[in-house]
Write an enzyme that holds these catalytic residues in place. Structure first.
Site, PDB file in Angstrom:
ATOM      1  CG  ASP A 172      -0.254   0.071   2.528  1.00  0.00           C
ATOM      2  OD1 ASP A 172       1.000   0.050   2.542  1.00  0.00           O
ATOM      3  OD2 ASP A 172      -0.935   0.129   3.558  1.00  0.00           O
ATOM      4  CG  ASP A 200       4.749  -3.436  12.080  1.00  0.00           C
ATOM      5  OD1 ASP A 200       5.027  -4.541  11.583  1.00  0.00           O
ATOM      6  OD2 ASP A 200       5.596  -2.568  12.336  1.00  0.00           O
ATOM      7  CD  GLU A 203       5.097  -2.496  16.621  1.00  0.00           C
ATOM      8  OE1 GLU A 203       5.477  -2.576  17.810  1.00  0.00           O
ATOM      9  OE2 GLU A 203       5.662  -1.801  15.770  1.00  0.00           O
ATOM     10  CG  HIS A 220      -6.647   5.894  17.368  1.00  0.00           C
ATOM     11  ND1 HIS A 220      -6.559   6.976  18.209  1.00  0.00           N
ATOM     12  CD2 HIS A 220      -6.196   6.322  16.171  1.00  0.00           C
ATOM     13  CE1 HIS A 220      -6.071   8.018  17.537  1.00  0.00           C
ATOM     14  NE2 HIS A 220      -5.834   7.636  16.284  1.00  0.00           N
ATOM     15  CD  GLU A 221      -4.929   2.033  12.991  1.00  0.00           C
ATOM     16  OE1 GLU A 221      -5.326   2.569  11.941  1.00  0.00           O
ATOM     17  OE2 GLU A 221      -3.738   2.024  13.336  1.00  0.00           O
ATOM     18  CG  HIS A 224      -8.189   7.703  12.016  1.00  0.00           C
ATOM     19  ND1 HIS A 224      -8.193   9.072  11.952  1.00  0.00           N
ATOM     20  CD2 HIS A 224      -7.356   7.377  13.043  1.00  0.00           C
ATOM     21  CE1 HIS A 224      -7.393   9.562  12.895  1.00  0.00           C
ATOM     22  NE2 HIS A 224      -6.881   8.546  13.568  1.00  0.00           N
ATOM     23  CG  HIS A 230      -5.551  12.843  15.514  1.00  0.00           C
ATOM     24  ND1 HIS A 230      -4.280  12.885  15.014  1.00  0.00           N
ATOM     25  CD2 HIS A 230      -5.828  11.532  15.709  1.00  0.00           C
ATOM     26  CE1 HIS A 230      -3.800  11.653  14.929  1.00  0.00           C
ATOM     27  NE2 HIS A 230      -4.726  10.823  15.347  1.00  0.00           N
ATOM     28  CG  MET A 238     -11.029   9.617  17.549  1.00  0.00           C
ATOM     29  SD  MET A 238     -10.393   8.024  16.990  1.00  0.00           S
ATOM     30  CE  MET A 238      -9.495   8.525  15.514  1.00  0.00           C
ATOM     31  CG  ASP A 342     -32.105 -23.343  27.693  1.00  0.00           C
ATOM     32  OD1 ASP A 342     -32.444 -23.176  26.505  1.00  0.00           O
ATOM     33  OD2 ASP A 342     -32.766 -22.899  28.656  1.00  0.00           O
TER      34      ASP A 342
END
Length: 479
Positions: A172, A200, A203, A220-221, A224, A230, A238, A342
């Protein structure tokens, strides 16, 4: 470049290492370079240059933009790289430019549908697949709770929101940079990659305060991905810089709620013609079950993460493994879509709990109902004639779950995900000493407990014999 940004805006959550001793006098060339990069990315549309003894125009541009940054974070507007400014620049943060209060992208892009699909194409090995599914669903739910949007997970094809865990270059034009820097990025609403979120893989993804908390980053993602930019409010989800907060019972903060509702409107549970509807009276409220009654019966029972749960008439009691106290809550206060249980059992290997209610069942991780549920009992492997499961219990050392219906039971192979051949079998011939039917069943400290009516049998599965008879209320800490 501006045209490309107008099409898709990329969220980049940046985690930077905190500096050691932050200078209060002349900053080093390395600090000036980092500050230039910071201001160019977060506070300028065209980029700024660091102070230079050669280029006076660059100095003016740097100072002016630095003051904008200091004003945003409530710092003294010195226009200088003082210690407080450098400390703020070193905080974990997101990659979008900063605005005041909640903000929207230019043109206020939004989704023009009420149901958004999402698909997770690659999973992180740091967490189980069920944990990732549950966490992503939980992160999306904080938005669907307040706006008229619903989210549906799909397993194939192209979804509105495509979610993946990848490292380095991943197609991308915004490659990840390894552990500790860029955590993730996402795209604003739109066609193609619009709304997509990339995490990522380098991480360390967790559900705790260690590493990168997947719920907080994903929530948070997705803000957006819904069209939010923000906020300057420090308690907002945000807000540009990342910090861990307790995620138990997390709800969208007010500032973020106002921002997303400004785009999509407010979620209402039903259409009420009266703008001030009065609550409907309950002429005959159902009394809470009495846990200390000698005639106490259970609808279902199971262990969940080491604690014992007992279900009765829309409520459940929890007996904690760490103390002898008993707590009571309404089922719908924790699992809003479930009114009665049940039968229930825990499968520790995948950290999941199965609840049976009538002719369908739910799969749960933590307190989160997984997408795609409830499912019919036939999906579990029962014949159409079975419309209710009386009780269930997982036997860990065999990898089998026992499911009781009327005077018979089935054996379910968890690893293969299917019923064992040769079932159902008759309860009283296969489990001598426990009777003909089972209302509730659970495992505790190596023994199985089978309840019918107000009594139960403690059962040694290896020796296939009942050890003793108990009353249900003995588990309830009653005198």
């Amino acid at each position: 470049m501006e045209g490309a940004l107008a099409v898709k805006t990329v969220l980049i959550v940046v985690i930077v290492a905190l500096c050691g001793a932050v200078p209060t006098t002349s900053p080093s060339q390395e600090e000036l370079s980092k500050a230039q990069d910071y201001l160019s990315q977060f506070f300028s549309d065209v980029g700024v240059s660091a102070p230079s003894s050669v280029l006076r125009s660059s100095l003016d541009s740097f100072d002016d933009t630095l003051k904008k940054m200091q004003e945003f974070f409530g710092l003294e507007m010195t226009g200088q790289l003082d210690s407080n400014t450098l400390e703020v620049m070193a905080r974990p943060r997101c990659g979008f430019t900063d605005v005041t209060r909640y903000g929207h992208f230019n043109g206020q892009p939004k989704w023009d549908k009420t149901v958004l699909t999402y698909r997770i194409t690659d999973y992180t090995p740091d967490l189980s697949q069920s944990d990732v599914d549950a966490t992503i669903a939980k992160a999306l739910k904080i938005y669907s709770d307040v706006i008229p949007l619903d989210f549906k997970q799909i397993d194939s094809g192209t979804a509105d929101i495509m979610i993946t865990f990848r490292s380095r270059e991943h197609g991308d034009f915004a490659p990840f940079d390894g552990e500790g820097q860029v955590l993730a990025h996402a795209f604003s609403p739109g066609e193609g990659v619009g709304g997509d979120a990339h995490f990522d893989e380098d991480e360390n993804w967790t559900l705790t305060s260690a590493g990168a908390n997947l719920f907080l980053v994903a929530a948070h993602e997705f803000g957006h991905a819904m069209g939010l930019a923000h906020s300057q409010v420090q308690t907002a989800l945000m807000y540009p810089t990342y910090q861990y907060v307790n995620t138990e019972g997390y709800m969208l903060p007010d500032d973020d709620k106002q921002g997303v509702q400004a785009i999509y409107g407010i979620r209402t549970t039903s259409a009420e013609p009266d703008p001030k509807p009065q609550p409907r009276p309950d002429p005959d409220p159902e009394p809470r079950p009495n846990r200390c009654s000698r005639f106490l019966t259970f609808d279902a029972a199971t262990s969940i993460r080491g604690n014992l749960y007992f279900f009765k008439d829309g409520y459940f009691w929890t007996r904690s493994r760490s103390w002898d106290g008993i707590t009571m809550r309404r089922i719908q206060s924790v699992w809003s879509e479930i009114s009665k249980v049940d039968a229930a059992y825990e499968y520790k290997r995948s950290n999941t709990v199965i609840f049976f209610e009538g002719d369908h069942y739910w799969k749960i991780v933590g307190n989160t109902l997984l997408p795609g549920y409830p499912k019919p009992l036939t999906d579990f492997g029962f014949p159409p004639s079975v419309t209710k499961v009386d009780s269930a219990v997982h036997v860990s050392f065999t990898g089998r779950t026992l499911l009781f219906v009327s005077n018979k039971y089935w054996s379910y192979n968890e690893r293969r995900g299917r019923m064992d051949a040769g079932y159902p079998k008759v309860i009283h011939t296969e489990f001598p000493g426990i009777g003909y039917r089972v209302d509730a069943a659970f495992e505790n400290k190596g023994y199985l407990y089978f309840s019918y009516g107000s009594t139960q049998r403690e059962y040694d599965y290896n020796r296939r014999r009942a050890i003793r008879t108990l009353l249900n209320y003995k588990w309830m800490d009653c005198n």
